[in-house]
Design an enzyme around this catalytic site. Structure first.
Site, PDB file in Angstrom:
ATOM      1  N   TRP A  29      22.424 -15.991  39.995  1.00 39.20           N
ATOM      2  CA  TRP A  29      22.632 -16.557  41.326  1.00 39.20           C
ATOM      3  C   TRP A  29      21.324 -17.138  41.816  1.00 39.20           C
ATOM      4  O   TRP A  29      20.272 -16.504  41.622  1.00 39.20           O
ATOM      5  CB  TRP A  29      23.068 -15.408  42.247  1.00 39.20           C
ATOM      6  CG  TRP A  29      23.356 -15.746  43.676  1.00 39.20           C
ATOM      7  CD1 TRP A  29      24.574 -16.060  44.219  1.00 39.20           C
ATOM      8  CD2 TRP A  29      22.428 -15.766  44.769  1.00 39.20           C
ATOM      9  NE1 TRP A  29      24.448 -16.276  45.575  1.00 39.20           N
ATOM     10  CE2 TRP A  29      23.138 -16.094  45.939  1.00 39.20           C
ATOM     11  CE3 TRP A  29      21.054 -15.528  44.895  1.00 39.20           C
ATOM     12  CZ2 TRP A  29      22.541 -16.202  47.197  1.00 39.20           C
ATOM     13  CZ3 TRP A  29      20.445 -15.638  46.131  1.00 39.20           C
ATOM     14  CH2 TRP A  29      21.183 -15.972  47.263  1.00 39.20           C
ATOM     15  N   SER A  96      20.136 -11.830  35.558  1.00 37.76           N
ATOM     16  CA  SER A  96      20.242 -11.481  36.970  1.00 37.76           C
ATOM     17  C   SER A  96      21.666 -11.107  37.344  1.00 37.76           C
ATOM     18  O   SER A  96      22.207 -10.128  36.836  1.00 37.76           O
ATOM     19  CB  SER A  96      19.715 -12.640  37.825  1.00 37.76           C
ATOM     20  OG  SER A  96      19.537 -12.256  39.160  1.00 37.76           O
ATOM     21  N   MET A  97      22.322 -11.892  38.202  1.00 35.29           N
ATOM     22  CA  MET A  97      23.708 -11.609  38.575  1.00 35.29           C
ATOM     23  C   MET A  97      24.612 -11.555  37.353  1.00 35.29           C
ATOM     24  O   MET A  97      25.591 -10.803  37.317  1.00 35.29           O
ATOM     25  CB  MET A  97      24.199 -12.672  39.546  1.00 35.29           C
ATOM     26  CG  MET A  97      25.624 -12.463  40.008  1.00 35.29           C
ATOM     27  SD  MET A  97      26.186 -13.723  41.167  1.00 35.29           S
ATOM     28  CE  MET A  97      27.847 -13.088  41.464  1.00 35.29           C
ATOM     29  N   ASP A 224       8.798  -8.368  39.145  1.00 37.76           N
ATOM     30  CA  ASP A 224      10.024  -8.970  39.686  1.00 37.76           C
ATOM     31  C   ASP A 224      10.245  -8.465  41.114  1.00 37.76           C
ATOM     32  O   ASP A 224      10.597  -7.311  41.332  1.00 37.76           O
ATOM     33  CB  ASP A 224      11.208  -8.600  38.790  1.00 37.76           C
ATOM     34  CG  ASP A 224      12.474  -9.370  39.135  1.00 37.76           C
ATOM     35  OD1 ASP A 224      12.599  -9.848  40.277  1.00 37.76           O
ATOM     36  OD2 ASP A 224      13.356  -9.476  38.254  1.00 37.76           O
ATOM     37  N   HIS A 253      10.853 -12.900  38.415  1.00 41.58           N
ATOM     38  CA  HIS A 253      12.280 -12.823  38.108  1.00 41.58           C
ATOM     39  C   HIS A 253      12.733 -13.873  37.081  1.00 41.58           C
ATOM     40  O   HIS A 253      13.425 -13.555  36.124  1.00 41.58           O
ATOM     41  CB  HIS A 253      13.071 -12.978  39.406  1.00 41.58           C
ATOM     42  CG  HIS A 253      14.530 -12.714  39.273  1.00 41.58           C
ATOM     43  ND1 HIS A 253      15.040 -11.507  38.853  1.00 41.58           N
ATOM     44  CD2 HIS A 253      15.616 -13.509  39.514  1.00 41.58           C
ATOM     45  CE1 HIS A 253      16.367 -11.549  38.843  1.00 41.58           C
ATOM     46  NE2 HIS A 253      16.735 -12.750  39.230  1.00 41.58           N
TER      47      HIS A 253
END
Length: 287
Positions: A29, A96-97, A224, A253
């Site tokens: 995302w 991530s997402m 991160d 990240h």
């Protein structure tokens, strides 16, 4: 361009590159599958078939009003695999997402995963609670929501600086990477963006960890600020039997850009030894 139909009829865009053992690359995302282009090319050139979707509501997939939740996202991955004619176990790579889709897919579709890779992933639980003290406070997510509702174009200009670890005096990525990330983000539907943020912030994947039965690799930057490693990557590595953790010291990240070549090497190395016949061509050879 390939599209698949989800269970509710939504049109889901995906790329289908290469031939060989299938690897599904699930973006984070608020981006699109394009963030995995470099890795997908490297994998496809080394004997893998890469399936790279745009999540519903993002990129070129349909902007649906409903279905912005992880059960539906996992079902969407299954629908894409069915449309692509992939009936063998697949390696799932989630950034991530996208890590949440890796976890929930394995719960909903046991036996369909040959390997799992979590990159800067939100699994197992992002929200700070009494039993998850290293998580992110709800107030942070509330501030994000307020910023997006007020002026999402401006909000994401600042968001991506933390995302990539951009400081006052230095930046690990070019201005053009920041611009392209902003551009990809603006392709998403506002409703989808807000619902997806709520989904990754509040979905508890701790029960899904039991579904990790295949070889698992966890990659996470120690700096991160977007998804803290102590609440996510290190927890998965400690609780999933046999999981391998690679920490990128000092990385933020967005490691697909800040540590692009290292990430590609780690993916090729891990998948090449654990999945099908991939990685027949050495990484430093001409493809």
């Amino acid at each position: 361009m390939p599209y698949a139909l989800a269970n509710d009829g939504a049109e889901l865009f995906y790329k289908d590159w290469g031939e060989g053992s299938p690897v599904v690359l699930l973006h984070g995302w608020p981006l699109t599958g394009d963030t995995f282009d470099d890795a997908a090319i490297a994998l496809a050139e080394r004997g893998f078939r890469c399936i790279v979707p745009d999540r519903r509501g993002f990129g070129r997939s349909e902007q649906t009003w409903t279905g912005n939740d992880y059960d539906t996202y996992a079902d969407d991955v299954a629908a894409i695999l069915d449309e692509a004619g992939v009936d063998e176990p697949v390696a799932l790579v989630g950034f991530s997402m996208g890590g949440g889709e890796v976890a929930r897919f394995q719960t909903r579709f046991p036996g369909r995963t040959s390997a799992a890779v979590l990159i800067s992933s939100i699994v197992p639980y992002m929200l700070q609670t009494d039993d998850n003290p290293n998580g992110v406070p709800q107030s942070v997510f509330d501030e994000m929501t307020a910023g997006m509702k007020k002026d999402r174009e401006h909000f994401f200009t600042g968001f991506f600086k933390d995302f990539y670890g951009v400081g006052t005096l230095s930046s690990p990525v070019s201005d053009e990477v920041l611009m392209n990330s902003w551009r990809q983000t603006m392709l998403s539907g506002t409703k989808n963006m807000l619902d997806a943020a709520k989904a990754f912030a509040t979905t508890d994947f701790r029960p899904d960890l039991d579904s990790f039965q295949s070889p698992t690799l966890v990659i996470h930057g120690t700096a991160d600020k977007t998804v803290p490693i102590d609440a996510t990557g290190r927890v998965v590595a400690a609780q999933v039997p046999g999981a391998q953790l690679i920490e990128y010291d000092g990385s933020a990240h967005g490691v697909f850009a800040t540590d692009k070549q290292r990430l590609i090497e780690d993916l090729v190395g891990f998948l090449g030894t654990r999945v099908g016949q991939g990685s027949a061509i050495p990484l430093n050879a001409e493809a």
